[in-house]
Scaffold this active site. Structure first.
Site, PDB file in Angstrom:
ATOM      1  CG  ASP A  66      -0.412  -0.158   2.547  1.00 25.50           C
ATOM      2  OD1 ASP A  66       0.979  -0.335   2.553  1.00 25.50           O
ATOM      3  OD2 ASP A  66      -0.965  -0.121   3.448  1.00 25.50           O
ATOM      4  CB  SER A  67       4.575   1.528   0.079  1.00 33.02           C
ATOM      5  OG  SER A  67       4.879   0.537  -0.796  1.00 33.02           O
ATOM      6  CG  ASP A 105       0.260  -4.024   2.190  1.00 34.29           C
ATOM      7  OD1 ASP A 105       0.583  -4.856   3.035  1.00 34.29           O
ATOM      8  OD2 ASP A 105       1.194  -3.385   2.066  1.00 34.29           O
ATOM      9  CE  LYS A 135       3.134  -5.894   3.700  1.00 31.95           C
ATOM     10  NZ  LYS A 135       2.846  -4.629   4.634  1.00 31.95           N
ATOM     11  CD  GLU A 137       0.648  -1.354   7.962  1.00 32.76           C
ATOM     12  OE1 GLU A 137       0.291  -0.597   9.009  1.00 32.76           O
ATOM     13  OE2 GLU A 137       1.084  -1.132   6.920  1.00 32.76           O
ATOM     14  CD  GLU A 204       8.107  -0.366   7.591  1.00 31.88           C
ATOM     15  OE1 GLU A 204       7.030  -1.248   7.459  1.00 31.88           O
ATOM     16  OE2 GLU A 204       8.313   0.769   7.074  1.00 31.88           O
TER      17      GLU A 204
END
Ligand code: KIV
Length: 289
Positions: A66-67, A105, A135, A137, A204
């Site tokens: 999602d960056s 993401d 993925k 978070e 991270e």
């Protein structure tokens, strides 16, 4: 129905096929055996088909991160990224790859409310794109959701430590784990995701001893970014490592200077257009003489 079909595909959409079989999620999980990963796992972000084509043969995993919010869309953070964006870019990356496992993401707001919400969003992402895994978070709080998805056929990669979607709670993008309490929280988060069935976990932006301790204590592979060379694998944002941005976090190594290359090429193009030396005879269609 017409039997005539216009072939609208272009050579850009059809690069030379690569005779490689696609890796699988279980194959990635098995790379770590009894706490040891002999062959470190290589992951990079990819957002477009062409980028995927270029990265694929070198990578075990392609992450549609999602960056892309910042890298592709110029957004200030990952918070505004939508499911529609992730679907479209994940589908492009799957079309552009043959070998790597494609992980997508889950964007902020698409999974946190309940395991059911997460299942609906994850199923939508995988159906629309053909990606193999998602993925998400978060640590302990997300463990029941990870278990729920895995038990229903959706492989999940976890993400702990610096979790950019939580920037408003964390107060910035600084490295995590400076206090003992924070270090213990990160270790507990990774353990909870591991026990819930995550096939790999991204760690991270943490102090190196935490990354090493988490890697040693976790059964599934731990993929570091701003973590430690002793993790089971590494990931970077591709545009960062290719040198497309002026400012990158300290943990990024620039393997190329594409910003300089692009700038120099575009300056030459602009000069040639302005002096009317482009297009020249070799790039102009002319009737036979
Ligand atoms: O969105 C992303 O690119 C990521 C990586 C930095 C791990 O989550």
């Amino acid at each position: 129905m017409s039997t005539y079909q216009l072939d609208t595909s272009t050579s850009r959409a059809n690069p030379t096929p690569q005779p490689m079989r696609r890796l699988t999620v279980p194959a990635i999980r098995r790379r770590k055996d009894g706490g040891v990963t002999e062959q470190p796992i290589v992951m990079l972000t990819a957002y477009t088909a062409r980028q995927a084509q270029l990265l694929d043969e070198h990578c075990d995993l392609l992450l549609v991160g999602d960056s892309l919010g910042q890298v592709i869309y110029g957004l200030p953070s990952t918070i505004p990224v939508t499911l529609e964006m992730m679907e479209a870019h994940a589908a492009a990356v799957v079309r552009g790859s043959w070998h790597a496992v494609v992980v997508v993401d889950m964007p902020f707001g698409s999974y946190e409310a309940s395991p059911e919400q997460a299942f609906a969003a994850a199923a939508r992402l995988l159906k629309a794109s053909g990606a193999a895994a998602v993925k998400l978070e978060g640590g302990e709080a997300m463990a029941p959701t990870v278990r729920f998805l895995v038990e229903r056929g959706i492989p999940v990669m976890g993400h702990v430590g610096l979790t950019p979607q939580a920037v408003n709670v964390l107060g910035g993008y600084g490295a995590r784990g400076r206090s003992d309490a924070e270090a213990a929280k990160i270790a507990g988060d990774a353990q909870a995701l591991d026990e819930a069935g995550a096939f790999a976990i991204v760690v991270e932006g943490v102090m190196e001893p935490i990354a090493v301790a988490v890697t040693e204590a976790t059964a599934c592979p731990v993929i570091g970014i701003g973590a430690s060379a002793r993790c089971d694998g590494q990931v970077l944002v591709t545009e960062d490592m290719l040198g497309l941005f002026e400012r990158v976090p300290r943990f990024v190594k620039r393997y190329a200077d594409l910003q300089g290359t692009v700038s120099e090429a575009v300056a030459r193009y602009a000069a040639e257009v302005r002096e009317r030396s482009f297009p020249g005879p070799e790039t102009t269609y002319r009737p036979p003489e």
